[in-house]
Write an enzyme that holds these catalytic residues in place. Structure first.
Site, PDB file in Angstrom:
ATOM      1  CG  HIS A 187      -5.536  -2.701  -0.221  1.00  0.00           C
ATOM      2  ND1 HIS A 187      -4.812  -2.282  -1.309  1.00  0.00           N
ATOM      3  CD2 HIS A 187      -5.006  -2.048   0.851  1.00  0.00           C
ATOM      4  CE1 HIS A 187      -3.890  -1.413  -0.927  1.00  0.00           C
ATOM      5  NE2 HIS A 187      -3.980  -1.261   0.384  1.00  0.00           N
TER       6      HIS A 187
ATOM      7  CG  ASP B 126      -6.193  -3.136  -4.162  1.00  0.00           C
ATOM      8  OD1 ASP B 126      -6.996  -2.335  -3.645  1.00  0.00           O
ATOM      9  OD2 ASP B 126      -5.001  -3.211  -3.831  1.00  0.00           O
TER      10      ASP B 126
ATOM     11  CB  SER C 164      -0.981  -0.049   1.182  1.00  0.00           C
ATOM     12  OG  SER C 164      -2.049   0.843   1.001  1.00  0.00           O
TER      13      SER C 164
END
Length: 634
Positions: free
Chosen positions: A347, A316, A206
């Site tokens: 995610h 995602d 991320s």
């Protein structure tokens, strides 16, 4: 509501790869013929470094690296918190490469499926490093370096949401490891990284993967490889799509969530960030240009000299797959050494992909050994891409996207989606509908959408790449939000990637199990064991496989809107998100057109415009590996 899922997922970091420790080194006479020479003190078997260094006795230290920026405007350059763990033999001259993560999560939301945070002893030395990297790689002859991003953890300054100061701070740590920057111990004395080879690999999920992309884009010397997992390549395209907003107030919310300092410390910076985002229009501007690593006049991606092992999920929708795809394409054009794992979850992190943990650890281990130790272990001879094709099925291929042919399908007035010419018109009103409403009961007429479908496919069709929507439309108002969805209509057991139940341990298509597996060595304060996971699946009648959004007045430019003249016909073209997806025989490919997607354009207000679509002048172009599959549907 998708927004709440995003808010949880944006700051979630899942545990990164791991594996069981290899047996300890034995005497030379007992070593196998697969053993090869490595650097002094480092044992190599089958192209992999082996755990011959003590984890419990490793050197653990906390330093502050001088950055070249003053992100909080206090008149002093920021110092960046750096925590290091390295084999004790580095005190006697052993030089080792570095696996580094630059993270904003270390003292707030934590990292990994279990939200691990750093832990320090009474003297301020680190005794726990989040995730498995230290446990697994330090015994194999690596140093692990955890950097607190600007304005987070113990670092000075303020977070700037992917801005230049965030990137400069992480780069400064690499410069210090290469002898080009200064670091200080707690007593103010200068500390040099005399134990470092200067070779660094960055890894992270991320925001961490985003910083890996951005730092690689500086071309910094010594950064040999990056492993960005679900990383951002353009913050504008993360927060907007064609001028349509996915977020309002993002900078204020995220910086508050990531910074544990009193709010007033960075309020002025937060105010500047909020003004720069320009939520009133959704347009691109200088604020976003600073945070775009691929589309500027001098894009950072052109400076990348590190190899890239990218990981992403097709589902995602926190960091959408176009963030990876738009980064991957110029890397391919420049023939940057690269590798890819592409899953079908939300995610998530490959460490948590069921049934793949051991393979992931072996692969990322081999990747770092090759790029940081120079070992010839065959990692670059493997297929470039590992691709998930179903809840428990995977394949490999030479590259991504696969070789495809563009096939144009045209919507018809009878709700058909066909290869041949059509005619007529269709209308919908820009209202705010959920995707469940947009895709449900495709044969029913609803004022906020249009649905077109192919006949049932006689053979399977694989989509690989980015579909393009090309519409001829007339509006009765100056603009409208536009949504296009490509849908697989057909019942199947699919990963339930949109299901999130924290109380039940469910996250983005994965369920945490009570059983753990251990990856590396542990101490009383730094456990190397992590929960296993299982798939969460559901039998569903349809699946959205690609999504695209646009504010019609931004059809030509995301910096300069051009309102439409009501009653005039316009050609409007935009891309959806990419995918790699097989539509099975008997299923039908659908195109759904609508206004404001309530799930993904949560912060947008519908304009109420009536949108008339010239069906004969409209099409969707789909990249498929076997065009005959769609032709067979006629």
């Amino acid at each position: 509501m998708v927004t709440s899922r995003w808010r949880g997922a944006v700051v979630a970091v899942l545990a990164i790869a791991a594996s069981l420790a290899a047996p300890p080194a034995g005497p030379a006479s007992a070593r196998t013929s697969a053993e090869s020479a490595g650097p002094a003190g480092v044992r190599v078997v089958d192209g992999r470094t082996q755990p011959v260094f003590s984890y419990s006795d490793a050197v653990r230290e906390h330093l502050m690296v001088q950055a070249p920026v003053d992100s909080d405007g206090d008149g002093r350059r920021d110092r960046i918190a750096v925590d290091i763990i390295r084999p004790k033999e580095t005190r006697q001259g052993l030089k080792v490469p570095v696996i580094m993560s630059a993270s904003p999560y270390n003292d707030t939301v934590g990292r990994g499926f279990e939200s691990e945070r750093k832990l320090y002893d009474a003297q301020g030395a680190p005794v726990r490093f989040p995730l498995f990297y230290d446990n697994y790689f330090v015994p194999r002859g690596y140093a692990v370096v955890d950097v607190d991003m600007t304005g987070t953890g113990r670092s000075d300054g303020c977070p700037t949401v992917g801005g230049a100061s965030d990137v400069a701070a992480a780069k400064a740590a690499i410069d210090w490891l290469g002898g080009r920057a200064t670091a200080y111990a707690a007593d103010g004395s200068e500390v040099k990284a005399s134990w470092s080879t200067g070779k660094v690999g960055m890894i992270g999920h991320s925001y961490e993967g985003t910083l890996a992309n951005a730092v690689a884009g500086t071309g910094v010397e010594g950064l040999e490889t990056i492993v960005p997992i679900s990383g951002i390549s353009s913050w504008y395209e993360f927060a907007r799509s064609g001028g349509a907003k996915h977020w309002n107030g993002f900078a204020s919310w995220l910086t508050t969530a990531l910074d544990s300092d009193p709010p007033q410390k960075c309020q002025a910076v937060r105010d500047r960030l909020q003004a720069g985002e320009d939520d009133a229009t959704g347009n691109d501007n200088a604020h976003w240009h600073e945070r775009d690593y691929i589309a500027r006049p001098a894009p950072e991606v052109n400076k990348v000299r590190a190899s890239v092992f990218a990981v992403h999920d097709t589902n995602d929708y926190n960091v959408r797959i176009d963030q990876f795809a738009n980064w991957w394409a110029p890397l391919a054009e420049r023939d940057v050494p690269r590798k890819l794992w592409l899953g079908r979850y939300g995610h998530t992190d490959p460490f948590d992909w069921p049934g793949r943990r051991a393979l992931w650890v072996d692969t990322v281990h081999g990747w770092f050994d090759h790029w940081l130790y120079g070992l010839r272990n065959g990692i670059m001879d493997e297929p470039r891409v590992d691709l998930q094709t179903g809840p428990a099925t995977w394949t490999t291929q030479a590259d991504w996207p696969a070789r495809t042919s563009p096939v144009s399908l045209r919507p018809g007035p009878d709700g058909s989606l066909a290869l041949g010419p059509t005619g007529g018109t269709g209308t919908f009103t820009d209202t705010k509908l959920s995707e469940a409403d947009l895709t449900a009961d495709p044969s029913a007429s609803r004022p906020g959408r249009l649905v077109f479908r192919t006949p049932p496919l006689r053979t399977g069709v694989r989509l690989s790449g980015t579909p393009i929507v090309d519409l001829r439309v007339t509006l009765d108002r100056p603009t409208s939000n536009l949504t296009a969805l490509l849908v697989d209509y057909g019942e199947d057991e699919r990963i339930d990637w949109n299901r999130n139940e924290p109380a039940n341990g469910i996250h983005d298509g994965l369920r945490g199990l009570d059983e753990e597996s251990c990856h590396g060595e542990s101490t009383a304060q730094d456990d190397a064991c992590y929960r296993k996971t299982a798939n969460v699946t559901a039998r569903k009648a349809s699946e959205v496989i690609a999504r695209g959004w646009l504010d019609a007045q931004n059809r030509h430019s995301v910096t300069t809107p051009e309102p439409l003249t009501p009653g005039r016909s316009y050609r409007i073209t935009w891309k959806t998100t990419p995918d790699d997806y097989e539509i099975k025989p008997g299923h039908r490919l659908g195109l759904v057109l609508g206004g404001t997607d309530a799930d993904f354009l949560y912060y947008e207000d519908p304009t109420g415009a009536k949108v008339t679509v010239d069906l004969g002048g409209s099409r969707v172009t789909v990249p498929v590996t076997a065009a005959d599959g769609l032709r067979a549907s006629r």
